[in-house]
Write an enzyme that holds these catalytic residues in place. Sequence first.
Site, PDB file in Angstrom:
ATOM      1  N   GLU A 124       0.833  -1.199   0.000  1.00 54.81           N
ATOM      2  CA  GLU A 124       0.000   0.000   0.000  1.00 54.81           C
ATOM      3  C   GLU A 124       0.869   1.251   0.000  1.00 54.81           C
ATOM      4  O   GLU A 124       0.616   2.190  -0.747  1.00 54.81           O
ATOM      5  CB  GLU A 124      -0.914   0.006   1.228  1.00 54.81           C
ATOM      6  CG  GLU A 124      -1.808   1.248   1.292  1.00 54.81           C
ATOM      7  CD  GLU A 124      -2.674   1.286   2.542  1.00 54.81           C
ATOM      8  OE1 GLU A 124      -2.445   0.475   3.456  1.00 54.81           O
ATOM      9  OE2 GLU A 124      -3.574   2.139   2.594  1.00 54.81           O
TER      10      GLU A 124
ATOM     11  N   GLU B  36       4.091  10.002  10.892  1.00 51.69           N
ATOM     12  CA  GLU B  36       4.894   9.940  12.117  1.00 51.69           C
ATOM     13  C   GLU B  36       5.369   8.503  12.370  1.00 51.69           C
ATOM     14  O   GLU B  36       6.533   8.272  12.738  1.00 51.69           O
ATOM     15  CB  GLU B  36       4.074  10.450  13.311  1.00 51.69           C
ATOM     16  CG  GLU B  36       3.830  11.952  13.306  1.00 51.69           C
ATOM     17  CD  GLU B  36       2.733  12.380  12.329  1.00 51.69           C
ATOM     18  OE1 GLU B  36       2.040  11.490  11.792  1.00 51.69           O
ATOM     19  OE2 GLU B  36       2.572  13.599  12.116  1.00 51.69           O
TER      20      GLU B  36
END
Length: 396
Positions: A244, A383
């Site tokens: 992905e 993050e």
Amino acid sequence: MDLHYTAGETAFRDTVRAFLDSHLPADLQRKVRQHLRLTKDDYVRWHKIVAQQGWAAPAWPVEYGGTGWTAVQRHIWEDECARAATPPILPFGVNMVAPVIMAFANAEQKAYYLPRILNCDDWWCQGYSEPGAGSDLASLKTTAERDGDHYIVNGQKTWTTLGQHADMIFCLVRTDSTVRKQEGISFLLIDMKTPGITVRPIIMLDEEHEVNEVFFDNVRVPVSNLVGQENKGWTYAKYLLGHERTGIAAVGRSQRELTFLKQLAMRQNKRGAPLLHDPAFAAKVAHLEIELMALEMTVLRVISEEGKGPGPQASMLKVRGSELQQQLTELMVEAIGPQALPFDPDFLDGSAPHSSAGDDLAAPLAAYYFNYRKTSIYGGSNEIQKNIITQMILGL
């Protein structure tokens, strides 16, 4: 690494361009170029056109219906599709669950699901994120308890993209809560028509119904729909996420949007001259273009390691790709200025031929900007990806 195309690769690119020129419906191309919303029919129609050509799953092995193309040829294909403004081949079936099925499913599952994915007979969605289990995905709470030949699934998934259209969902479920959280997860394929499944829309800031909540209330799923081994789903989940994140880089699409941004800036006036001639704005565009070129070189470097599959480098592509996509949409809105204020959903949905706001190119851009705030979150937040890069690439 040689960054120049060979004569054979240049000829391949010409073949791809000729196919796209002759097979891409003009109405679909217009929608993509103008940032209008695509319907389920739009996605399926283009997928079946490409499938008819045998190109719907370029990265698949030939034995399952893939093309046998090299990594560079696949990059050329994706680049040319972006340049021509095709609708995307949705990744949930072809690029996400299919690699997991090929690598970990049994022969019967492969024989049934892969041809259907290739031909877009089933619309797939992803059942990963939950309330309280997004970036910390292993904390998921949806349970699957064994009852004879079935699992009984209870829980909730969220941010399920285009799940309102889905025939199937691939789902991470907890099958053992007594072990370390990563070790008690399994990977299930669930028919969305099964009794007990409820899909509830989440309307986004741009008023589009793109994502959903999916609720499971005592949903009976045959054990035969388990992929691989029970409690080994975390391994399969990470494998899927690597595929992905590689696709999220979307360099070709960003290059097309950069061209659009330049055209847009040439149409806007600032003190009697095109905005693109303003030194401050031109510097922003130039900086973005340089960064995009650098990302393309990185993508080519990663794909040149053909055969290794996506590794932690996929996190690097995801972070930089999503950042540049957001910067592009920011500059588009900056370019059109006050024209970003009107909101015209009828034009966005295609029910009105022109925008009531007066500028068909500018009208969709505010909604487009808001929609792209999500790119730094989905597929694993940026993050979290930076943590992966720190640990697995930099060794810190």
